[in-house]
Design an enzyme around this catalytic site. Structure first.
Site, short mmCIF file in Angstrom:
data_model
loop_
_atom_site.label_atom_id
_atom_site.label_comp_id
_atom_site.label_asym_id
_atom_site.label_seq_id
_atom_site.Cartn_x
_atom_site.Cartn_y
_atom_site.Cartn_z
CE LYS A 13 45.88 37.46 47.84
NZ LYS A 13 45.35 37.79 49.16
NE ARG A 88 42.92 32.54 49.41
CZ ARG A 88 42.53 33.63 48.75
NH1 ARG A 88 42.49 33.65 47.45
NH2 ARG A 88 42.17 34.70 49.42
NE ARG A 127 38.64 44.37 50.76
CZ ARG A 127 39.41 43.36 50.40
NH1 ARG A 127 40.59 43.59 49.86
NH2 ARG A 127 39.03 42.12 50.60
NE ARG A 160 35.27 40.70 48.99
CZ ARG A 160 36.52 40.35 48.67
NH1 ARG A 160 37.22 41.08 47.83
NH2 ARG A 160 37.08 39.27 49.18
NE ARG A 171 38.42 36.63 53.22
CZ ARG A 171 38.39 37.73 52.49
NH1 ARG A 171 37.69 38.76 52.89
NH2 ARG A 171 39.05 37.80 51.37
P1 AMP Z 1 40.04 36.81 47.51
O1 AMP Z 1 39.28 37.87 46.81
O2 AMP Z 1 41.26 36.34 46.75
O3 AMP Z 1 40.39 37.16 48.94
O4 AMP Z 1 39.08 35.52 47.57
C1 AMP Z 1 37.84 35.56 48.22
C2 AMP Z 1 37.44 34.16 48.67
O5 AMP Z 1 37.35 33.29 47.53
C3 AMP Z 1 38.43 33.48 49.60
O6 AMP Z 1 38.26 33.86 50.96
C4 AMP Z 1 38.10 32.01 49.37
O7 AMP Z 1 36.91 31.64 50.05
C5 AMP Z 1 37.80 31.97 47.88
N1 AMP Z 1 39.03 31.69 47.11
C6 AMP Z 1 39.72 32.55 46.32
N2 AMP Z 1 40.80 31.95 45.80
C7 AMP Z 1 40.81 30.68 46.29
C8 AMP Z 1 41.68 29.56 46.15
N3 AMP Z 1 42.78 29.62 45.42
N4 AMP Z 1 41.33 28.41 46.80
C9 AMP Z 1 40.21 28.32 47.53
N5 AMP Z 1 39.37 29.33 47.73
C10 AMP Z 1 39.65 30.51 47.11
#
Ligand code: AMP
Length: 215
Positions: A13, A88, A127, A160, A171
């Site tokens: 994404k 989400r 990654r 990470r 996740r």
């Molecule tokens: P990402 O980099 O988008 O995969 O986000 C990393 C982490 O941030 C996710 O695994 C969630 O713990 C948190 N996170 C990101 N976006 C959201 C969202 N819209 N709602 C809740 N938690 C989020």
């Protein structure tokens, strides 16, 4: 362009969002990036978010929705935006609907990048990211030119915390339980396009452009 990008963690994404934001000259809004920069700066929000992120869980809706509401009210979003990683949950999607209604704008499209779980696990465990400039790499698919050194800014790249295998599996579980229902939510509204994201980045980019072009 007002676009949401949906997809499992590691579906690509962020990569596609950066391209599209450049292409359409609109801001790229990633809730994950906002949380990570708050964690890095040690803010209260960062401390709260970290508790959930490190466990592979979602940050609570009330926290996340407030952040997006603030961000969308900034003037650079008046010409459009690419939302990456938000919404989400169904509650986030419903709140986003009302935010957009208040702004008197409509989404152009919801892009769903589909990648099978087995591929996600492979991708995420390899990654690596640069903590300084944010560039991402992969031990197998996109290695750094010098071992563990960022090609762009020469800092040491890292894995990470939430890309470690145990967290990745959690996740994915969170994604299936809480985010997959959004595919139907937006499908019913008629704004959803799905592209396969399991091949090379360039192939997905080509399919994304084609899918959005048909809109
Ligand atoms: P990402 O980099 O988008 O995969 O986000 C990393 C982490 O941030 C996710 O695994 C969630 O713990 C948190 N996170 C990101 N976006 C959201 C969202 N819209 N709602 C809740 N938690 C989020």
């Amino acid at each position: 362009m007002r676009l949401i990008i949906l997809g499992a963690p590691g579906a690509g994404k962020g990569t596609q969002a950066v391209n599209l934001a450049k292409n359409y000259n609109v801001p790229h809004i990633s809730t994950g990036d906002i949380f990570r920069s708050n964690i890095k700066e040690g803010t209260e929000l960062g401390k709260k978010a970290k508790e959930y992120i490190d466990k592979g869980l979602l940050v609570p809706d009330d926290v996340t929705i407030g952040i997006v509401e603030d961000r969308l009210s900034q003037s650079d979003c008046s010409k459009g935006f690419i939302l990456d990683g938000f919404p989400r949950t169904i509650e986030q999607a419903q709140k986003l609907d009302s935010m957009l209604e208040n702004m008197e704008v409509k989404l152009d499209k919801v892009l769903n990048i589909h990648v099978p779980d087995s591929e996600i696990v492979k991708r995420m465990s390899g990654r690596r990211v640069c903590p300084a400039c944010g560039m991402s790499f992969h031990t197998e698919y996109k290695p750094t030119q010098q071992e563990n050194i960022c090609d762009s800014c020469k800092a040491n790249v890292i894995q990470r915390e939430d890309d470690k295998e145990e967290t990745v599996l959690q996740r994915l579980k969170t994604y299936h339980n809480q985010t997959v229902p959004l595919i139907e939510y937006y499908g019913q509204k008629g704004s959803l396009v799905t592209v396969e994201g399991k091949e090379k980045i360039e192939d997905t980019t080509r399919d994304v452009i084609k899918a959005l072009g048909e809109v």
